[in-house]
Design a protein around this motif. Structure first.
Motif, mmCIF file in Angstrom:
data_model
loop_
_atom_site.group_PDB
_atom_site.id
_atom_site.type_symbol
_atom_site.label_atom_id
_atom_site.label_comp_id
_atom_site.label_asym_id
_atom_site.label_seq_id
_atom_site.Cartn_x
_atom_site.Cartn_y
_atom_site.Cartn_z
ATOM 1 N N GLY A 175 39.595 52.546 39.836
ATOM 2 C CA GLY A 175 40.334 53.055 40.987
ATOM 3 C C GLY A 175 40.784 54.494 40.805
ATOM 4 O O GLY A 175 40.525 55.353 41.661
ATOM 5 N N PRO A 176 41.495 54.803 39.691
ATOM 6 C CA PRO A 176 41.908 56.194 39.460
ATOM 7 C C PRO A 176 40.727 57.167 39.390
ATOM 8 O O PRO A 176 40.863 58.321 39.794
ATOM 9 C CB PRO A 176 42.641 56.114 38.113
ATOM 10 N N TYR A 177 39.591 56.699 38.887
ATOM 11 C CA TYR A 177 38.411 57.568 38.806
ATOM 12 C C TYR A 177 37.979 58.012 40.202
ATOM 13 O O TYR A 177 37.760 59.212 40.452
ATOM 14 C CB TYR A 177 37.275 56.818 38.103
ATOM 15 N N LEU A 182 29.888 58.766 36.611
ATOM 16 C CA LEU A 182 29.373 58.022 37.754
ATOM 17 C C LEU A 182 28.413 56.917 37.315
ATOM 18 O O LEU A 182 28.401 55.825 37.881
ATOM 19 C CB LEU A 182 28.677 58.975 38.725
ATOM 20 N N ALA A 183 27.614 57.206 36.278
ATOM 21 C CA ALA A 183 26.715 56.183 35.751
ATOM 22 C C ALA A 183 27.512 55.036 35.123
ATOM 23 O O ALA A 183 27.198 53.851 35.314
ATOM 24 C CB ALA A 183 25.763 56.795 34.724
ATOM 25 N N MET A 197 36.961 57.440 32.132
ATOM 26 C CA MET A 197 37.587 56.985 33.375
ATOM 27 C C MET A 197 36.632 56.107 34.180
ATOM 28 O O MET A 197 37.017 55.058 34.697
ATOM 29 C CB MET A 197 38.016 58.188 34.228
ATOM 30 N N GLY A 198 35.386 56.539 34.296
ATOM 31 C CA GLY A 198 34.422 55.763 35.065
ATOM 32 C C GLY A 198 34.159 54.400 34.474
ATOM 33 O O GLY A 198 33.874 53.435 35.201
ATOM 34 N N TYR A 254 30.641 54.191 35.841
ATOM 35 C CA TYR A 254 31.317 53.499 36.936
ATOM 36 C C TYR A 254 30.352 52.561 37.662
ATOM 37 O O TYR A 254 30.695 51.421 37.987
ATOM 38 C CB TYR A 254 31.887 54.534 37.908
ATOM 39 N N GLY A 255 29.131 53.023 37.908
ATOM 40 C CA GLY A 255 28.159 52.205 38.625
ATOM 41 C C GLY A 255 27.803 50.930 37.889
ATOM 42 O O GLY A 255 27.730 49.853 38.483
ATOM 43 N N THR A 256 27.595 51.057 36.577
ATOM 44 C CA THR A 256 27.191 49.878 35.803
ATOM 45 C C THR A 256 28.366 48.938 35.546
ATOM 46 O O THR A 256 28.211 47.718 35.569
ATOM 47 C CB THR A 256 26.572 50.305 34.460
ATOM 48 N N GLU A 257 29.569 49.514 35.311
ATOM 49 C CA GLU A 257 30.724 48.677 34.962
ATOM 50 C C GLU A 257 31.428 48.110 36.196
ATOM 51 O O GLU A 257 31.752 46.924 36.248
ATOM 52 C CB GLU A 257 31.724 49.495 34.138
ATOM 53 N N ALA A 258 31.677 48.955 37.202
ATOM 54 C CA ALA A 258 32.454 48.513 38.361
ATOM 55 C C ALA A 258 31.586 47.926 39.458
ATOM 56 O O ALA A 258 31.968 46.936 40.103
ATOM 57 C CB ALA A 258 33.268 49.685 38.919
ATOM 58 N N ALA A 259 30.427 48.538 39.694
ATOM 59 C CA ALA A 259 29.578 48.107 40.809
ATOM 60 C C ALA A 259 28.485 47.138 40.384
ATOM 61 O O ALA A 259 27.760 46.614 41.228
ATOM 62 C CB ALA A 259 28.949 49.324 41.489
#
Length: 424
Positions: free
Chosen positions: A372-374, A233-234, A366-367, A236-241
């Motif tokens: 998307g798949p994550y 989640l960390a 994955m994150g 994903y937050g930094t890379e995607a959001a």
């Protein structure tokens, strides 16, 4: 709470307070302060998990045979030695060895403390006792982390030695408090129990269908939540959001704040509901949390909206955690045969450690890359929590599902009026 329970809760809170001093800074300490590199720091974190997985299969039987107090004392001393060793270590070998002691000690303390709570409570009061432990542990971790942040200085290794020394002292304080606790004999645990297997131990546990289903459910719970907090989640937050690293700290603070504020409000709700339905509701809440996380990284809103959505995800996780704390741990105790409380607690702790080991390994990559798949994967896992919880409910007795209602509805004796008796 009785005197024994108050001391158990105080010791548990103080040990969490000590852990809060070092947990947020362990990676920085090993990789940068001791200049041992990112690989060694990653290995240290892996050793924590491996040490826990190595000792938990044996700790439960020791708790049941020797009692939780001696096991907890040994675990607290090992953890104290590991913490002090971490503060003094300057080489790869000593850091890894200290991490093994610290990981093994802290892993064993949890099922031992859980067994002490079980021995000092009845099925009705057990719900509040575990909720109080969860509340105090989160409060201790948060306060310890805040104070530790004021004391730590990357340019002064001595400041880290101070943090690890405080952590070691808190473990020894826990041991001292436990020595003053007068433990009652293990009370008979009410509710249906699996028939004693001739093989005993693991065979009896694996033959208990409800406990096996609860362990599967527990793995999914921990994998979909705790196993993602500081990894997938960390990332994903930094890379995607596009979340700033400092915002991760705000998100974790929001998670802790919701737990601290909502715990006893949620407790009133939980006590009036079936445990399986509460866990199923948590699955739905976490499904919403993952959908909001998906908006944060995959939506087309502003950066402010993405940040707010990401922080909200952690807050919703906290609400679910507050609902689980008075539900899952007491259920493990109520499912356990009287002679196997320690083994059931240790088995569930082992499931948690497995989820915490597998979660980052799967969620991290994955994150970071498969955004998307994550999100889709963990939306499905959250819905799986709801499905597994409702399925588990079919295996539980009324006393295991809702102890407070079962206790008040029991008919001890029926009084027959004298006139009715005479007429008969």
């Amino acid at each position: 709470m009785g005197a024994a329970m108050r001391r158990i809760q105080a010791g548990s809170a103080l040990s969490a307070f000590g852990l809060g001093f070092t947990v947020p800074y362990l990676y920085v300490y090993v990789a940068q302060v001791r200049d041992l590199g990112a690989t060694t720091a990653g290995s240290v974190l892996a050793v924590f998990a491996m040490a826990a997985l190595a000792v938990l299969p044996f700790s439960g039987r020791a708790v049941d045979r020797r009692g939780p107090v001696p096991v907890l004392l040994v675990a607290a001393v090992l953890a104290a030695l590991g913490a002090l060793g971490m503060g003094l270590s300057g080489s790869v070998a000593t850091v890894v060895g200290s991490a093994a002691l610290l990981g093994a000690g802290t892993a064993v303390m949890q099922p031992a403390l859980a067994t002490m709570i079980v021995w000092c409570s009845d099925p009705v009061g057990r719900t509040r006792s575990f909720a109080m432990q969860f509340f105090l542990q989160n409060l201790g971790l948060g306060v310890g982390g805040l104070i530790g942040g004021q004391l730590v200085d990357e340019s002064r290794p001595g400041s880290f030695l101070l943090l690890f020394s405080i952590e070691a002292a808190m473990f020894l304080v826990l041991a001292g408090i436990v020595l003053t606790v007068r433990m009652p004999g293990s009370p008979a645990l009410q509710g249906a129990r699996p028939a004693a297997s001739k093989g005993g131990g693991v065979r009896a546990l694996l033959g208990h269908k409800a406990m096996v289903q609860l362990c599967v459910l527990g793995f999914v719970l921990f994998f979909a939540c705790y196993g993602q907090f500081e990894s997938g989640l960390a990332a994903y937050g930094t890379e995607a959001a596009g979340i700033e690293p400092s915002t991760l700290g705000i998100a974790l603070a929001a998670n802790t704040a919701v737990i601290v504020v909502a715990q006893f409000v949620v407790l009133r709700f939980v006590e009036r509901r079936r445990r399986s339905r509460v866990i199923a509701a948590v699955g739905l809440i976490w499904t919403v949390a993952w959908v909001i996380a998906g908006y944060a990284g995959l939506g087309h809103g502003s950066q402010t909206m993405a940040t707010a959505a990401f922080v909200s995800t952690y807050a919703l996780f906290g609400l679910g955690e507050a609902m689980l704390s008075p539900t899952v741990a007491p259920l493990v105790a109520d499912l356990a045969p009287e002679a196997m409380v320690g083994q059931y607690n240790s088995a569930f702790a082992l499931v948690k450690q497995l989820a915490l080991a597998v979660g980052p390994a799967v969620g991290g990559p994955m994150g970071a890359a498969l955004h998307g798949p994550y999100i889709v994967t963990f939306v499905l896992f959250s819905l799986g929590i709801t499905f597994l919880a409702l399925r588990l409910g079919k295996q539980l007795t009324p006393a295991q599902e809702q102890p407070s209602v079962a206790a008040t509805s029991r008919v001890v004796a029926q009084h027959v009026p004298e006139k009715q008796t005479a007429a008969a």
